[in-house]
Design an enzyme around this catalytic site. Structure first.
Site, PDB file in Angstrom:
ATOM      1  N   SER A 182       8.306   4.178  -1.873  1.00 51.12           N
ATOM      2  CA  SER A 182       8.033   3.572  -0.376  1.00 51.12           C
ATOM      3  C   SER A 182       7.280   2.058  -0.472  1.00 51.12           C
ATOM      4  CB  SER A 182       6.465   4.170   0.800  1.00 51.12           C
ATOM      5  OG  SER A 182       5.400   4.963  -0.659  1.00 51.12           O
ATOM      6  N   HIS A 210       9.814   9.701   3.050  1.00 52.36           N
ATOM      7  CA  HIS A 210      10.661   8.049   3.937  1.00 52.36           C
ATOM      8  C   HIS A 210      11.892   8.443   4.346  1.00 52.36           C
ATOM      9  CE1 HIS A 210       7.544   5.682   3.816  1.00 52.36           C
ATOM     10  NE2 HIS A 210       6.722   6.608   2.640  1.00 52.36           N
ATOM     11  N   LYS A 241       6.878  10.610   9.950  1.00 49.66           N
ATOM     12  CA  LYS A 241       7.522   9.163  10.181  1.00 49.66           C
ATOM     13  C   LYS A 241       8.968   9.964  11.044  1.00 49.66           C
ATOM     14  CE  LYS A 241       6.011   8.485   5.778  1.00 49.66           C
ATOM     15  NZ  LYS A 241       5.052   7.711   5.822  1.00 49.66           N
TER      16      LYS A 241
HETATM   17  C1  LIG Z   1       6.119   8.997   0.072  1.00 49.74           C
HETATM   18  C2  LIG Z   1       4.984   9.861   0.494  1.00 49.74           C
HETATM   19  N1  LIG Z   1       4.719  11.272   0.993  1.00 49.74           N
HETATM   20  C3  LIG Z   1       3.323  12.088   1.305  1.00 49.74           C
HETATM   21  C4  LIG Z   1       2.511  11.085   2.070  1.00 49.74           C
HETATM   22  C5  LIG Z   1       1.678  11.838   2.845  1.00 49.74           C
HETATM   23  O1  LIG Z   1       2.212  11.677   4.068  1.00 49.74           O
HETATM   24  P1  LIG Z   1       1.127  12.193   5.686  1.00 49.74           P
HETATM   25  O2  LIG Z   1       0.741  10.768   5.513  1.00 49.74           O
HETATM   26  O3  LIG Z   1       1.440  13.113   6.596  1.00 49.74           O
HETATM   27  O4  LIG Z   1       0.061  12.825   4.796  1.00 49.74           O
HETATM   28  C6  LIG Z   1       3.347   9.484   2.087  1.00 49.74           C
HETATM   29  C7  LIG Z   1       2.682   8.649   3.431  1.00 49.74           C
HETATM   30  O5  LIG Z   1       2.197   7.945   3.313  1.00 49.74           O
HETATM   31  C8  LIG Z   1       4.366   9.637   1.768  1.00 49.74           C
HETATM   32  O6  LIG Z   1       5.411   7.791   2.027  1.00 49.74           O
END
Ligand SMILES: Cc1ncc(COP(=O)(O)O)c(C=O)c1O
Length: 393
Positions: A182, A210, A241
């Site tokens: 990310s 993502h 997302k």
């Molecule tokens: C790679 C990754 N995993 C997990 C999450 C967590 O997701 P959520 O926003 O649904 O808590 C995110 C969110 O930013 C993320 O970018």
């Protein structure tokens, strides 16, 4: 020292606020998908994870509205007890089918999904192998698990192999990795990870937060991108997302999902995601299946933005996805750069340590399918002018 002493001494954020460059917790007064209103002014949003632009799709909004009327505003209980709706189960069936997995389980957020799955599966005798740039929810899931945690340098499969080789062959092993990282916008070398996993008898879980809806011939994510859907053990995803909502899910073998239903603490001890959010995700999934042209448009916008930023002389690292980190360097400089773009009408995401190394601060640009060429050109023009002013390019 008193408990609150650290709070009294924490002055960094207040200093940035006083200087007028604080870029966090900025309240949006209205959102029109690719454009938002902040302090009464319209800005182009290139800091959102709304990759397919589905948060404002009429079908998504209609589905959320209908669910709100049918089930009320909240579930007021956990999935385990009174908080499971037929909608949660429909979404689980649809996600499992879409991902080519036997079964799926819906959590209230993606963060909770990673906590629940990792801590639920990796027990005292087990070993977890995690890329150092994995998302914070994976890091915290590892902290909560009772197993042995091995964190390997980002993308360093030799290190991963060394750690796997040192681990007793009979021990349970889980390799967990982001599909798209990310902060870098790069895609994991899944074929490399899979071949090590198969050699050393490890299961592989990919966090496709993502990549879901973005990668793969049908938007099925990283495993689909590499045509490895039948080899991967677990796919984790979030609804926050491409699915234009909030929530998370894990998909995999039925027995594993059944076990997690009875062992994942964030699922059992936290209220389930509300009806409107689940209905929105279901509608968004249907659109991902029915409107592949959205994904094509996202990639068109991505290529335009990447080529534009590179030709302006910006360093965008290894990005080959709609997440484009623009290297700025030192933190103060990055805050000033962020504010210059903001004042010019462009909302980006500033990324600072600990998410990235010191002096490697970046502005993260994220594309959406619903951005127009005009939006992309406007953003590039703002970067061109800001770069000249700040002497970054
Ligand atoms: C790679 C990754 N995993 C997990 C999450 C967590 O997701 P959520 O926003 O649904 O808590 C995110 C969110 O930013 C993320 O970018």
């Amino acid at each position: 020292m008193s408990l609150f002493e650290k709070c009294y001494r924490f002055t960094k954020a207040r200093e940035v606020m006083a200087a007028g460059f604080y870029p966090y917790f900025v309240p949006l007064e209205a959102s029109f998908d690719t454009e938002v209103i902040i302090h009464g002014q319209r800005k182009i949003m290139v800091g959102s994870n709304n990759y397919l632009g589905l948060t404002h799709h009429p079908k998504v909004i209609a589905a959320a509205e209908a669910a709100l009327h049918k089930y009320g505003s909240g579930c007021t209980g956990s999935r385990f007890l009174n908080g499971t709706l037929d909608l949660h189960e429909q979404l689980e069936e649809r996600l499992a089918r879409f991902l080519g997995q036997e079964s799926a389980l819906v959590f209230s957020t993606g963060f909770q999904t990673n906590l629940g799955v990792i801590a639920g599966l990796v027990g005292r005798e087990d070993h977890l192998f995690s890329d150092k740039l994995n998302h914070a929810s994976i890091v915290d899931g590892a902290r909560l698990s009772f197993g042995t945690v091995h964190r390997f340098p980002h993308g360093d499969l030799r290190s991963l192999e060394r750690e796997l080789a040192r681990t007793p062959s009979e021990a349970g092993k889980l390799i967990v990795t982001d599909g798209i990282f990310s902060m870098e916008g790069s895609i994991v070398d899944l074929p490399g990870v899979m071949s090590l996993a198969e050699r050393y008898g490890a299961e592989v879980m990919v966090d496709d937060a993502h990549a879901f809806g973005v990668l793969g011939s049908r938007g099925g994510g990283t495993a689909q991108h590499f045509q490895m859907e039948d080899r991967i053990s677990l796919v984790m995803l979030t609804f926050s997302k491409s699915l234009a909502s909030i929530g998370g899910a894990v998909a995999g073998p039925e027995d594993v999902i059944h076990y997690l239903k009875h062992h994942a603490r964030p699922l059992i001890f936290s209220a389930s995601n509300p009806p409107a959010s689940v209905a929105a995700a279901l509608a968004a999934l249907e659109i991902i299946e029915d409107e592949p042209e959205r994904r094509e448009q996202l990639w068109h916008n991505t290529r335009r933005m990447q080529e534009g930023l590179r030709s302006l002389g910006y360093d965008i690292g290894e990005s080959n996805t709609p997440i484009i980190p623009v290297q700025i360097g030192e933190m103060e400089r990055m805050f000033v750069f962020w504010k210059t773009l903001f004042d010019a009408g462009v909302f980006t995401n500033p990324v600072t340590p600990p998410a990235v190394p010191d002096n490697s601060c970046r502005l993260r640009v994220s594309l959406m399918a619903t951005h127009t060429d005009k939006h992309v050109d406007f953003v590039l023009d703002a970067f061109a002018k800001a770069g000249k002013r700040m002497a970054v390019t």
